[in-house]
Structures are given as structure tokens and as C-alpha cells.
Design a protein around this motif. Structure first.
Motif, PDB file in Angstrom:
ATOM      1  N   ARG A  72      -8.644   9.003   2.434  1.00  0.00           N
ATOM      2  CA  ARG A  72      -9.731   8.238   1.826  1.00  0.00           C
ATOM      3  C   ARG A  72     -11.079   8.580   2.477  1.00  0.00           C
ATOM      4  O   ARG A  72     -12.100   8.698   1.787  1.00  0.00           O
ATOM      5  N   LEU A  73     -11.104   8.767   3.769  1.00  0.00           N
ATOM      6  CA  LEU A  73     -12.359   9.092   4.437  1.00  0.00           C
ATOM      7  C   LEU A  73     -12.880  10.454   3.974  1.00  0.00           C
ATOM      8  O   LEU A  73     -14.084  10.635   3.768  1.00  0.00           O
ATOM      9  N   HIS A  74     -11.957  11.436   3.836  1.00  0.00           N
ATOM     10  CA  HIS A  74     -12.365  12.751   3.355  1.00  0.00           C
ATOM     11  C   HIS A  74     -12.890  12.668   1.926  1.00  0.00           C
ATOM     12  O   HIS A  74     -13.885  13.322   1.570  1.00  0.00           O
ATOM     13  N   TYR A  75     -12.238  11.870   1.122  1.00  0.00           N
ATOM     14  CA  TYR A  75     -12.677  11.676  -0.272  1.00  0.00           C
ATOM     15  C   TYR A  75     -14.076  11.059  -0.297  1.00  0.00           C
ATOM     16  O   TYR A  75     -14.942  11.472  -1.089  1.00  0.00           O
ATOM     17  N   ASP A  76     -14.328  10.086   0.577  1.00  0.00           N
ATOM     18  CA  ASP A  76     -15.632   9.418   0.594  1.00  0.00           C
ATOM     19  C   ASP A  76     -16.749  10.367   1.005  1.00  0.00           C
ATOM     20  O   ASP A  76     -17.874  10.265   0.500  1.00  0.00           O
ATOM     21  N   ARG A  77     -16.470  11.276   1.929  1.00  0.00           N
ATOM     22  CA  ARG A  77     -17.510  12.214   2.356  1.00  0.00           C
ATOM     23  C   ARG A  77     -17.949  13.107   1.208  1.00  0.00           C
ATOM     24  O   ARG A  77     -19.127  13.401   1.048  1.00  0.00           O
ATOM     25  N   ILE A  78     -16.996  13.543   0.411  1.00  0.00           N
ATOM     26  CA  ILE A  78     -17.359  14.394  -0.738  1.00  0.00           C
ATOM     27  C   ILE A  78     -18.014  13.543  -1.826  1.00  0.00           C
ATOM     28  O   ILE A  78     -18.998  13.957  -2.455  1.00  0.00           O
ATOM     29  N   HIS A  79     -17.456  12.350  -2.002  1.00  0.00           N
ATOM     30  CA  HIS A  79     -17.964  11.499  -3.072  1.00  0.00           C
ATOM     31  C   HIS A  79     -19.394  11.034  -2.794  1.00  0.00           C
ATOM     32  O   HIS A  79     -20.175  10.783  -3.720  1.00  0.00           O
ATOM     33  N   GLU A  80     -19.772  10.995  -1.516  1.00  0.00           N
ATOM     34  CA  GLU A  80     -21.120  10.574  -1.164  1.00  0.00           C
ATOM     35  C   GLU A  80     -22.160  11.521  -1.739  1.00  0.00           C
ATOM     36  O   GLU A  80     -23.225  11.098  -2.181  1.00  0.00           O
ATOM     37  N   ALA A  81     -21.829  12.808  -1.749  1.00  0.00           N
ATOM     38  CA  ALA A  81     -22.759  13.789  -2.326  1.00  0.00           C
ATOM     39  C   ALA A  81     -22.880  13.617  -3.826  1.00  0.00           C
ATOM     40  O   ALA A  81     -23.915  13.927  -4.423  1.00  0.00           O
ATOM     41  N   LEU A  82     -21.818  13.130  -4.458  1.00  0.00           N
ATOM     42  CA  LEU A  82     -21.876  12.911  -5.900  1.00  0.00           C
ATOM     43  C   LEU A  82     -22.842  11.783  -6.256  1.00  0.00           C
ATOM     44  O   LEU A  82     -23.509  11.820  -7.290  1.00  0.00           O
TER      45      LEU A  82
END
Length: 958
Positions: free
Chosen positions: A803-813
């Protein structure tokens, strides 16, 4: 309009010298020596003048009488000598105990009138009648006391009756009537004339009519129980107490010989004994050969003077002051039918219809064990009864009630201060009459307690009868002990279970969010879960209660249950309001949750070859991978957008079908407070009032039944043979080579595996059809995530690292929509979003392909207990967990997977509007409007969330 206008004139406006012309509806002048008649619609001669001719109205001729014959005969046509003077009208008068004679026996007019003395000696015993026209035998009391028609001292003359001085007469009566509502005490002309004589005749001679008249005057004085007063009730009580030696009637302790039965006694507790000690000795049934649904009320009626008039059935509207048809009036006495009638009546009509009061002793007729017709006395609760200190306040405690027997509808007699007056000063009207029938608890054969008549009177000060009006009502109500319905116990038990269920939901939610701390958000979430579960509890109780009353009341043969009264339904309506409020809160919570889900479409399509591409800013051409078409992603996004508000039923058909069965077929008639289970009613028959309990039961049962049939039809037939949009969406994902990654919680969501088994989906029609044929012939691998399986949908429980890895990428979105200070102004926003999209697509694809060993996952089946509880028992510490899901659980983030919540909310919304407006049509219209409004909100905001989370341009979502 002016040509058809006439002035308004009344007979009273004409004065003494004019009369009211009934043909012109206006005043006209009387002729010479004439004045207005007593009726006002003609002229008569003035005193001292006789009529020569008369054709009515003013068409009369008057002639002056000679000086020696100044009197006029009683008919006004002749002049005559009056030896003993003239009246104010110019006619002859005689002394007391004399009669006036103007003609001989053969009709010849005498020149001089005769005043003949009536012979009151022992042989004749005659006296003049009240009109003074003939001699009649004098009253028997004169004869008994003085052996003549003279009641001279020391004998006592009271009210036209003669009593011996040695007789022990009752106390001197007070001839007043107290009108408590007006704070007014009136000296009644009727009481002045008849009270003392009726009491004396009843006491001394046991005169039956006089005793009844005295009892009537006590009833007109509202059964006053002040022991220090010598009013009508005080005199009645004096006689009642001192005639105990005479015995009782029909073994009724309160019914003394020669006296009317007015009270049930003045000791506390007698009311409950009279109303509950014995059951009414007859049973009632709604259906079958023993059907008996008629209450045979019969009344003994008396006039004010105490004369018995007749036995009178209440059918035909005897007690109903409001006019109506015979059929509707008689419906008041159909057992089990709650009857209500109210209207406003002008005072002039009441005075015209009830110039003299009629008194009623009410009974209920039944057949005894030997087949003989018998009567059961019906008690009366007079809410205007004037109490002694013992009965200062009746309240709701039955033991404090003082029950009476006799009552009247209108009393325009006791309020007259002058016996010659046309109008009374005050009139007393039974403005509210209620007949209450109570069912015996635990009755299985239609046993009831004796009925109770409750009467409330209104005192009206007569001023202008033409403009004054009084609101009156008549009702018949049925009630039973509602404590037998254990709704409170059910609410307590189910409410406790709802707390436990909400705690389990909160625990599951905490696991899915990857948090273990109990904070304010946790408490808020628990309250939201509990609101939804408690709403379901209220809904189950109210629907069960409504259907219980509907089935058991309408279908019973022998009467064992009766509907709750409107006042007893308040708790039921409160439950419905609570259910609706809590369910609305749950629905809004659901809506917000669905509008904030994270979603991403994973495109598995790979580039086909390479292409030459100019590098911007460098001026050179380099070889690059061929771009992958975005149209498939747009297509899947549009399909997802379309199924967001798909339901398991057709809402429009649902509303129309419910309304059709209620209003056209006639199921709404089942909600009437009567015993009939027929779906049709005659327009001429009485329509009972609505029961809110039955109304909710009928509408809720119909709504749920039609919804169940719709769900059955769509799941069994339509989705199998016509169209299944949810399954088609999963198939479409596979054919488009796109997977759907959904996160409804921080560490929990759903996955739709749409990876094409053919490797490529961006192809031409010929190759697409060939791929489909190969799949149909089983010449390729299966669609499942795991080799050799068909399971394409999963519930996913993510590890915290994933989930943390997903959030880091999703933050750029999402950064481009954040605060301006966080956005890199030097970079191209579109390029940042494209790069973030590609990164997320690559990361999720590699995650599904087990590339990241530190963020790997396993696939397993859920345990039965996990499926029942709706939560995961295993925490994803090192590896995420994909749970096989054959039930398309991803619809939980759509309308489709929350049909129960939507259905219950619709039922409650429909019911709340209906209970407030008493209109099924309005409820149906507003229910459909709210469905469309919330569907529009869900679609609009869902579209924005979809565009935000997936980077699909909102302009392509149509």
C-alpha cells in the motif's frame, strides 16, 4: 348583476306597522288600524277593531267596534261585551278557575261574553284547563289532600300539585343550571316550573313520570354530585338514599324501584368493576357460518317531562348529528369497523331539529343461553360531570371514573330563562360521542368487555343562531391491550445483537484499513455501522408488526386481535421515523464510500514493433516502441461508468407496479380500519379511516414482494438469457486485455483479472473473431489468474508495504490537482501525469506477475466463517492475499451490490411520505424523484472520481 340584486330584509326588520311579504321577500305596509301579526307575515287589526274581510297579508279590512261593545272575540271577527275587562290585545279575560264562553252550545254568538266558574265541589271536582277554555277534573293531588280543587293553607301548592302540610317534602330545590365552560349559572324556567313538583311527587307519591323528569333534570345539570347542593341531582340523591326500602330492579344494586338508573355508584373502583369484571355474554366473528359483525344497540328514550317514548334502535343515525346516507350511518355499528364522523352544524339547525331534549338509556342487545333476547346496560362516561371532592379529577385511571347511564344529544330547554322566550340563553350540545369496545385479553373467540360511551358536551351562548356553528363528532373505536405485542422486547434483543454485529464490522474495517489504533475515526465508523444495523432492526420490527396486524386482523374468523388506536400508533410511527433517519444516514455513508474508491485500469497490451519518432528539442529521429492505443481503456472506463448505478431491479417499474396494485387493483382498501378483506368498496358504503399500521404493512409488503419477484426474474431469466451487465463487463475486460484494480479501503479492495489469453486485444476484426473461435474450441488457456482456473474476480487484502508503494506512485497522479506550491511549474503537467500513469500501470502489472518478491501475494479461498462475518481473519503481514471470489464481490462498490440497502431506503422513504400525506400517489412520485436525484449525484460525482483516479479524460466519459 345590478338587475338581479334585491335588498335583504327579515320579518324582525319590518316593525309594528309593517309585515313581511313572503311573495316579495320584503316588508310591506299594513293598512289603517292594523299592525303586524305575531308570525310577522301578515297584518291583524289593532285592539278595538274587528276584521271585516281577510285574504292574508295586508288584504284585510278592519272596522272599529261600538263603544258599548269594545271587546273583540277570540277569532277577531266580531265585537262583544267583556264583563270582566280586556287583555292587552283587546279580547275578553276571566278570573282564575273560570272559562270564557262567547257562543252558545249551538254556535250563536252572544252579545256579552260569559265567565263561568268551574265547580270544584266534591261532586264535580273540576277546574279550568291551562288554556282557560273548558273545565276539566282537577289534579288528583288536590282531591287527595283537600277533597276539592282548592289547595288553600295550610296545604302547599307546588308546581301545580297540592301537598299536605304534614308531608315530609324534600328540601327546597335550587332551580339553576350551571354551565361550567362558560362560567355561567342560569335560573331555568323549566326547573322553576317543574323541579320542586317533580321531586315532591316522586318522593310523596312515587309518581313514575315525576321521578323520570327529576332524573332528566339531574342529567341536564351534568349529574352534579355536590352533597351540599339542593339542585336537581341533590334532590334525586335525597330520594335515592331514603327509598332503599323499596328494593332494586333486575338485581342491579344501583337501580332503585320507581327511580331511573343514573349512576353506577360513587365509590372508587366501581368503574373498573362495571367495565372489566364481566365479559359481554356474546362473541363476534368476521367470517364463516357464525358470522356476527353487528352491534345491536337499543335505547329507551324519554322526553323531558319523563314520559317514555319508545324502544329505539340506534340504526338510522339516532346519535349522529351529522347528516349522511342510511348505509354510511349504519356502518357505525359494524363490529371491527372503526367509525369516525365529524362536521360543523349551524346553531339554527340544531334549535330547529332539537327544540326539546330526548334522553337515552343505552343497552346492547344479545341472545341469551336459552335463546331469549336480553339487554346489557351500557355505561356512560360524562366528561363534563360535575364532581364532588372524591372525584375532583378523573384522569386516565379507570378506578377514578364515575360512570353514569342517561345522556342526551341537545338541551335547548334548561338554558331558557323565560318559558315564553323563543330562544334559550345557553344551549348544551353533545359535541363528541365515542363508543369504545375493548377486546378481552387472550381472547380467541371474540369476547369483549361491555362497551363504554364517552360523551363530551359543549356549552354555547346563543347570540346569533344563523351565524353560530358547533363542531360535532361521533366515533366508534376498538382497542385491545397492546402490551401483548412484544415490540419493545424485540427491539431490545435485536438492538443488542446489532451492537455486536456493528463491532464485528468495525473490527473488519480496522483490519482492512491496516490500522489497529482506536481513534475518533474508529468511533465514528462504529456509529455509522450501528446506524445502519439499527435501521435494519427498526425496519424488521415495523414490517413484521405491520404484516402481523394485516394478516391476523383481516384473516381472523373469531375476533382475537383489534387494531391499535391512532394514539397507540405513535410508537409505531416513531419506529418508522427512526428507521428512515438511520437508513438515510447509512445510505449517505454508502454513497460517500463509493464516490471515494481508488480505481485503476491495468493495460496488459504490449507494443507491436517499433516506429521512428522525432525527439522534441534535439532535431533527430530515433527508433521507439510503437504506442499502445488508449481507446480500449476509454472504452472500459465508459462501461464501468455505466454500471455504477445498475440495480438488480427496475426502479421505474417498481414504483409503477406498487402504485398499480395499491390504487388500481385495490390493495389500499386492506389498510382501512374495518374487518373486510375485500379489495373493492362500494361508493355508497362507509369508508373507514386509514390505519397507519395497516397502511405501512400493505405498502411495505407489496414493495418487498414486487422487488423480490423482480430480483428473481432478473437473476433467473433476464441475466441468463438476455443481458447480464456485470458478467459482460468482466468478459469485456478480458477481451480488451485490461484488468481493474479497486481499493475500497486502505488495504482492501477488489481485482478483476482481464488479461487476454490471446496476448493481444488491439487487433482487427478478423483476428478478433479468430481468437474468439479458438477460445470457444478450447484451443487456448483459461482466463483465470492462476493457470488452469476460470476465476477472474478476487477480493484482495494488501500488505502495508504494497500500500505504501502504491501511494507513492498514486501521489504523482493526483499532485497536479493539489496546492499550487507543490506542483512543479517547470515540468509539463500532462507529461508528469502520463509518466505517473505508465509507472502505475507497470507497477501493478509487475505486482500481478509476481515480479516484486518483497511485495508478493498468495491466492486462496476464504473460510466459511470469513464469508459469514464479512471480514478477513488473516492479516497480510509479508504477502498480500488474493481471495477467490465467484460471487462478483466487487459490486460492493456499485449500486448493484447494495440492493438491500437501496431497497430498504426506498421502502422507508415511500412509507414516510405516505404516512405524512396519506397519499400513495404522492409517495410514489417523490420516491421515484429521489431515486433519480441520487442516481444523478452518484453518476456525476462517480464520473469525476473515475476521471481523477484513472487519468481518463472526463470528456471521453459519455
Amino acid at each position: 348583476a345590478r338587475g338581479f340584486s334585491i335588498p335583504l330584509q327579515r320579518p324582525a326588520d319590518c316593525g309594528d306597522t309593517r309585515y313581511f311579504d313572503i311573495s316579495r321577500l320584503a316588508c310591506g305596509p299594513c293598512g289603517a288600524h292594523q299592525r303586524q301579526s305575531a308570525g310577522g307575515s301578515s297584518c291583524v287589526c289593532q285592539p278595538g277593531y274587528r276584521m271585516v274581510s281577510s285574504n292574508g297579508g295586508s288584504s284585510i279590512i278592519c272596522e272599529k267596534c261600538p263603544e258599548n261593545m269594545s271587546g273583540v272575540t277570540q277569532d277577531g271577527w266580531n265585537c262583544i261585551i267583556c264583563p270582566k275587562g280586556l287583555t292587552s290585545e283587546g279580547k275578553c279575560k276571566c278570573l282564575n278557575n273560570e272559562i270564557l264562553v262567547e257562543r252558545s252550545i249551538d254556535g250563536i254568538l252572544l252579545n256579552e261574553a260569559l265567565c263561568i266558574h268551574c265547580n270544584g265541589s266534591e261532586h264535580s271536582l273540576s277546574a279550568s284547563d291551562a288554556s282557560g277554555n273548558r273545565c276539566v277534573r282537577c289534579d288528583q293531588t288536590f282531591i287527595n289532600v283537600s277533597k276539592s280543587c282548592d289547595c288553600s293553607s295550610p296545604n302547599i301548592l307546588i308546581g301545580g300539585l297540592c301537598f299536605s302540610a304534614g308531608e315530609s317534602l324534600p328540601l327546597k330545590g335550587v332551580a339553576t343550571v350551571h354551565f361550567g365552560q362558560l362560567g355561567l349559572t342560569v335560573t331555568s324556567a323549566w326547573f322553576l316550573q317543574n323541579l320542586q313538583s317533580s321531586a315532591s311527587a316522586c318522593w310523596s307519591h312515587s309518581n313514575l313520570t315525576a321521578c323520570q323528569a327529576l332524573g332528566n333534570m339531574c342529567v341536564m345539570n351534568m349529574n352534579s354530585l355536590s352533597p351540599s347542593s339542593a339542585d336537581a341531582c341533590g334532590l334525586f340523591q335525597y330520594i335515592y338514599v331514603n327509598t332503599a326500602r323499596l328494593g332494586i330492579v333486575h338485581s342491579v344494586a344501583f337501580w332503585r324501584h320507581n327511580l331511573p338508573w343514573l349512576y353506577y355508584g360513587d365509590l372508587p373502583g366501581l368503574a373498573s368493576q362495571a367495565l372489566e369484571a364481566n365479559n359481554f355474554p356474546a362473541v363476534f366473528s368476521f367470517k364463516g357460518t357464525e358470522k356476527d359483525v353487528k352491534l345491536q344497540f337499543i335505547a329507551a328514550s324519554f322526553d323531558a317531562a319523563g314520559n317514555f317514548l319508545k324502544w329505539q334502535s340506534l340504526e338510522g343515525g339516532v346519535l349522529q348529528l351529522c347528516p349522511d346516507t342510511q348505509t354510511k350511518l349504519d356502518a357505525a355499528y359494524a363490529f371491527g369497523t372503526t367509525y369516525q364522523q365529524s362536521c360543523k352544524i349551524s346553531l339554527s339547525k340544531i334549535l330547529l331539529d332539537f327544540p326539546n331534549p330526548i334522553f337515552y338509556d343505552l343497552f346492547l342487545e344479545y341472545n341469551g343461553d336459552n335463546g331469549q333476547q336480553s339487554l346489557w346496560a351500557v355505561p356512560v362516561l360524562n366528561l363534563n360531570l360535575q364532581y364532588s371532592e372524591m372525584f375532583v379529577n378523573q384522569g386516565s385511571n379507570m378506578n377514578n371514573w364515575l360512570l353514569t347511564r342517561r345522556f342526551f344529544l341537545v338541551d335547548a330547554l334548561s338554558g331558557k330563562e323565560n318559558s315564553l322566550g323563543k330562544l334559550p340563553r345557553v344551549i348544551r350540545i353533545a359535541s363528541k360521542i365515542t363508543i369504545s369496545i375493548r377486546l378481552v385479553p387472550q381472547s380467541q373467540r371474540g369476547a369483549i368487555y361491555p362497551p363504554l360511551v364517552t360523551v363530551a358536551y359543549t356549552d354555547v351562548l346563543v347570540q346569533n343562531p344563523e351565524t353560530q356553528s358547533v363542531k360535532v363528532s361521533f366515533s366508534v373505536s376498538y382497542e385491545m391491550n397492546q402490551s401483548e405485542a412484544q415490540t419493545d422486547i424485540a427491539l431490545g434483543v435485536l438492538g443488542g445483537l446489532a451492537v455486536l454485529w456493528s463491532l464485528l464490522k468495525t473490527t473488519g474495517w480496522k483490519r482492512r484499513t491496516g490500522s489497529s489504533a482506536i481513534d475518533l475515526q474508529t468511533v465514528l465508523k462504529f456509529l455509522l455501522f450501528y446506524a445502519g444495523d439499527l435501521a435494519n432492526v427498526f425496519f424488521l420490527i415495523t414490517v413484521g408488526t405491520g404484516i402481523y396486524w394485516l394478516v391476523f386482523f383481516k384473516a381472523q374468523k373469531f375476533v382475537s386481535v383489534l387494531l391499535p388506536l391512532p394514539s397507540q400508533e405513535e410508537e409505531f410511527v416513531t419506529y418508522i421515523a427512526c428507521a428512515f433517519s438511520l437508513k438515510a444516514l447509512q445510505f449517505l455513508h454508502l454513497l460517500v464510500s463509493q464516490l471515494t474508491v481508488d480505481i485503476f485500469f491495468i493495460d496488459w497490451e504490449r507494443p507491436k514493433g517499433r516506429v521512428l519518432k522525432a525527439v522534441e528539442g534535439e532535431g533527430v529521429i530515433r527508433s521507439a516502441a510503437a504506442p499502445v492505443s488508449i481507446w480500449r481503456t476509454y472504452f472500459i472506463a465508459n462501461e464501468w461508468h455505466e454500471i455504477q448505478t445498475v440495480r438488480k431491479i427496475n426502479p421505474l417499474f417498481q414504483v409503477i407496479a406498487v402504485l398499480f396494485f395499491l390504487e388500481v387493483v385495490g390493495f389500499s382498501n386492506l389498510a382501512l380500519m374495518d374487518s373486510s378483506s375485500s379489495l373493492t368498496r362500494s361508493s355508497e358504503s362507509y369508508i373507514a379511516p386509514w390505519s397507519r399500521t395497516l397502511r405501512f404493512g400493505v405498502s411495505a409488503a407489496l414493495w418487498l414482494a414486487i422487488a423480490f419477484l423482480q430480483i428473481l426474474f432478473f437473476s433467473v431469466f433476464y441475466e441468463r438469457f438476455v443481458e447480464d451487465k456485470i458478467s459482460q463487463f468482466v468478459d469485456l475486460c478480458c477481451m480488451s486485455n485490461i484488468s481493474v484494480f479497486l481499493l475500497s479501503h486502505s488495504c482492501f479492495g477488489y481485482y478483476i483479472h482481464g488479461r487476454s489469453v490471446h496476448g493481444q486485444a488491439d487487433t482487427n476484426m478478423e483476428e478478433m473473431n479468430l481468437n474468439l473461435k479458438r477460445e470457444a474450441d478450447n484451443l487456448c488457456s483459461q482466463r483465470g489468474l492462476l493457470p488452469g482456473t476460470e476465476c477472474q474476480t478476487f477480493q484482495i487484502s494488501l500488505s502495508r508495504r504494497m500500500r505504501l508503494h502504491y501511494d507513492r506512485i498514486h501521489e504523482a497522479l493526483t499532485r497536479k490537482r493539489g496546492p499550487a506550491r507543490l506542483v512543479d511549474s517547470s515540468a509539463n503537467t500532462f507529461e508528469q501525469s502520463t509518466r505517473a500513469y505508465n509507472t502505475m500501470n507497470k507497477f501493478l502489472g509487475s505486482f500481478i506477475d509476481h515480479v516484486h518478491k518483497e511485495m508478493d501475494y498468495i491466492v486462496k479461498d476464504k473460510l466459511l466463517l470469513e464469508r459469514i462475518l464479512g471480514m478477513e481473519l488473516m492479516e497480510p503481514l509479508d504477502k498480500s492475499i488474493f481471495y477467490n471470489d465467484e460471487g462478483q464481490a466487487f459490486t460492493d462498490v456499485l449500486y448493484y451490490g447494495n440492493e438491500t440497502t437501496l431497497l430498504v431506503f426506498d421502502v422507508l422513504f415511500f412509507s414516510v411520505v405516505d404516512l405524512a400525506s396519506q397519499s400513495f400517489v404522492l409517495a410514489a412520485i417523490l420516491t421515484y424523484l429521489q431515486q433519480e436525484i441520487f442516481r444523478f449525484i452518484r453518476n456525476t460525482l462517480g464520473q469525476k472520481n473515475l476521471a481523477s483516479k484513472t487519468l481518463v479524460d472526463q470528456r471521453f466519459l459519455i
